[in-house]
Design an enzyme around this catalytic site. Structure first.
Site, PDB file in Angstrom:
ATOM      1  N   HIS A 159       0.837  -1.222   0.000  1.00  0.00           N
ATOM      2  CA  HIS A 159       0.000   0.000   0.000  1.00  0.00           C
ATOM      3  C   HIS A 159       0.866   1.265   0.000  1.00  0.00           C
ATOM      4  O   HIS A 159       0.439   2.307   0.490  1.00  0.00           O
ATOM      5  CB  HIS A 159      -0.963   0.027   1.194  1.00  0.00           C
ATOM      6  CG  HIS A 159      -1.736  -1.239   1.381  1.00  0.00           C
ATOM      7  ND1 HIS A 159      -2.995  -1.437   0.860  1.00  0.00           N
ATOM      8  CD2 HIS A 159      -1.397  -2.407   1.995  1.00  0.00           C
ATOM      9  CE1 HIS A 159      -3.418  -2.660   1.162  1.00  0.00           C
ATOM     10  NE2 HIS A 159      -2.462  -3.272   1.846  1.00  0.00           N
ATOM     11  N   SER A 280      16.240  21.264 -14.925  1.00  0.00           N
ATOM     12  CA  SER A 280      15.092  22.119 -15.217  1.00  0.00           C
ATOM     13  C   SER A 280      15.596  23.418 -15.826  1.00  0.00           C
ATOM     14  O   SER A 280      16.665  23.916 -15.468  1.00  0.00           O
ATOM     15  CB  SER A 280      14.323  22.395 -13.923  1.00  0.00           C
ATOM     16  OG  SER A 280      13.586  23.602 -14.053  1.00  0.00           O
ATOM     17  N   LYS A 286      16.789  21.194  -9.593  1.00  0.00           N
ATOM     18  CA  LYS A 286      16.087  19.984 -10.035  1.00  0.00           C
ATOM     19  C   LYS A 286      16.994  18.962 -10.722  1.00  0.00           C
ATOM     20  O   LYS A 286      17.908  19.315 -11.454  1.00  0.00           O
ATOM     21  CB  LYS A 286      14.957  20.353 -11.014  1.00  0.00           C
ATOM     22  CG  LYS A 286      13.797  21.075 -10.391  1.00  0.00           C
ATOM     23  CD  LYS A 286      13.043  20.250  -9.370  1.00  0.00           C
ATOM     24  CE  LYS A 286      12.200  19.157  -9.997  1.00  0.00           C
ATOM     25  NZ  LYS A 286      11.042  19.651 -10.711  1.00  0.00           N
ATOM     26  N   GLU A 293      10.243   8.513 -16.691  1.00  0.00           N
ATOM     27  CA  GLU A 293       8.858   8.973 -16.873  1.00  0.00           C
ATOM     28  C   GLU A 293       8.362   8.644 -18.275  1.00  0.00           C
ATOM     29  O   GLU A 293       7.219   8.255 -18.481  1.00  0.00           O
ATOM     30  CB  GLU A 293       8.778  10.479 -16.635  1.00  0.00           C
ATOM     31  CG  GLU A 293       9.060  10.880 -15.192  1.00  0.00           C
ATOM     32  CD  GLU A 293       9.294  12.379 -15.086  1.00  0.00           C
ATOM     33  OE1 GLU A 293       8.330  13.140 -15.217  1.00  0.00           O
ATOM     34  OE2 GLU A 293      10.458  12.786 -14.877  1.00  0.00           O
TER      35      GLU A 293
END
Ligand code: ARG
Length: 464
Positions: A159, A280, A286, A293
């Protein structure tokens, strides 16, 4: 285009509408089947000669021309282009350009319906092993990282809540297990493609005594399609290929998702190498996991190819229908996305750096609750009762902002007299991992054996 004759010009008064012809043409993508189409035609010419349909001289001329056409296509991919409807029409046009009427004899007793099925089967027979090799490379990379992780510990989740301590190697090998299944599924899809459809004609079979068993052997198939009607319309092997590809993408997407989460600031169990991360344009701090992704994103597209293809097949009447042409773009794109995703993910995994202090720190504390319960079970307490006692301890610790590790021996005893002096020493994440007993568990000896088995598997696949 409209001035040139078409494969079917004899029957028609008018040339096809330019736009409609373009709409239904497949040469733009089925040019990938060029090599396979020539291969099939070489075998067909031989079969016609053996059946006495082609003279030895004609068959020899066709053979020579086909070999020359194939070489030109291999030397210069731009050669495989033109106004043709599909790759089959292209190869035939090239043949007729070279041989005239002799070239026009090759299509005797053969239909593009069986030809396209043959080509795609040949294509998958040679391309699926390339996908399998990419799967093996990823499994090998996971095994290498598992070996490098050694005895490092991290939390396992259920979970997405911290559940129990595990070896980091165990986590990496869990993903390897899924990819080993994908390898087997790709093998099964390749097995489905292993049926030779020639001899089926357009739908009823061919009227020349072609030796289909010899043709199958010549083309590397282990069997001949059993029914000519089915052979023209059977694309189960395409559905199985897309299923194997979609499930591989699901697995690579799940691995990507784990790595995205676990390499983020909140977890920090792994560090992504700069080479596989992106910055970024705005936020200087970043370090983004873009390749992972994208892998996750592409899995949706490949699942789409599978569901799209099943929907295309479901309403078709028997025999060939042009809808079947849709199989190729789905297969080619699935292949490209799976290969690209597997290779990118392999590079990410190879450069993955574990951060064992961070992961070990997250694998202590409340994760040890089951071990505390097991401690009581060892001393004769029924598990349900132990669960309840430990639940009470957890509740108190949470209220006081403390962990099991901070409990003094008399505090343990205060909860239950069966907590002896060794309790503190037994309730650690390292002890928890070592207490597992089953072969599939995170017990260090079991993980070591599992790692050796995965490495042996990868080595065997690579023929080592
Ligand atoms: N391009 C076609 C396909 O991919 C080849 C078969 C065409 N057959 C036909 N009867 N139109 O399915």
């Amino acid at each position: 285009m409209s001035d040139e004759p078409h494969l079917w010009s004899g029957r028609f008064d008018d040339a096809p509408d330019e736009e409609v012809f373009r709409f239904q043409a497949s040469f733009g993508f089925d040019r990938r089947l060029f090599d396979d189409d020539v291969e099939g035609s070489l075998a067909w010419a031989e079969a016609l000669a053996a059946a006495g349909v082609l003279s030895a001289a004609d068959a020899g001329a066709i053979r020579e021309a086909l070999v020359e056409i194939r070489q030109r296509g291999r030397d210069d991919p731009a050669f495989v282009a033109g106004p043709d409807e599909d790759v089959h029409a292209f190869v035939e046009r090239q043949l007729v350009d070279r041989l005239g009427d002799v070239g026009r004899r090759l299509h005797t007793g053969r239909s593009r319906n069986e030809q396209v099925s043959l080509d795609l089967r040949l294509y998958l027979r040679r391309r699926l092993p390339e996908l399998q090799r990419a799967v093996v490379a990823l499994v090998a990379a996971l095994a290498d990282r598992a070996a490098a992780a050694g005895q490092a510990i991290m939390p396992a989740y259920t979970h997405l809540r911290r559940a129990q301590p595990i070896l980091t190697a165990h986590f990496l090998l869990a993903h390897a297990a899924a990819f080993q299944r994908d390898h087997a599924r790709l093998e099964a899809a390749r097995g489905e493609a292993d049926a030779m459809p020639l001899g089926s004609g357009a739908v009823a079979g061919t009227s020349y005594a072609v030796d289909t068993a010899a043709l199958a052997r010549r083309l590397g198939f282990s069997r001949v399609a059993a029914n000519s009607i089915d052979a023209a319309a059977d694309r189960d092997f395409v559905a199985s290929t897309l299923h194997a590809c979609a499930l591989t993408m699901v697995h690579v997407s799940r691995l990507a998702e784990d790595l995205i989460i676990f390499s983020g600031e909140e977890f920090g169990y792994f560090e992504l190498h700069d080479r596989v991360a992106t910055g970024s344009s705005l936020m200087p701090q970043k370090k983004n996991p873009d390749p992972l992704e994208l892998v996750r994103g592409k899995s949706g597209r490949v699942i789409g190819h599978l569901t799209g293809w099943l929907a295309t097949m479901k309403g078709l009447p028997s025999g060939y229908n042009k809808d079947l042409q849709e199989d190729k773009e789905a297969v080619f794109d699935a292949e490209d996305q799976v290969l690209g995703s597997l290779r990118a993910t392999t590079t990410v995994v190879e450069s993955l750096e574990p951060r064992p202090e961070r992961s070990a720190a997250a694998a202590g504390g409340m994760l040890l609750a089951t071990d505390v319960a097991d401690y009581l079970v060892d001393r004769g307490v029924p598990f349900r009762r132990a669960h309840e006692i430990v639940g009470g301890i957890v509740r108190d610790l949470l209220a006081q902002g403390r962990e099991f590790e901070s409990l003094a021996p008399e505090e343990w005893r205060g909860y239950d007299s069966r907590f002896a002096a060794d309790t503190g020493a037994r309730i650690t994440s390292r002890a928890s991992v070592g207490r597992r007993r089953t072969p599939q568990s995170t017990r260090p000896e079991a993980v070591e054996r599992a790692l050796a088995a995965v490495r042996a598997w990868a080595g065997a696949q690579r023929g080592e």
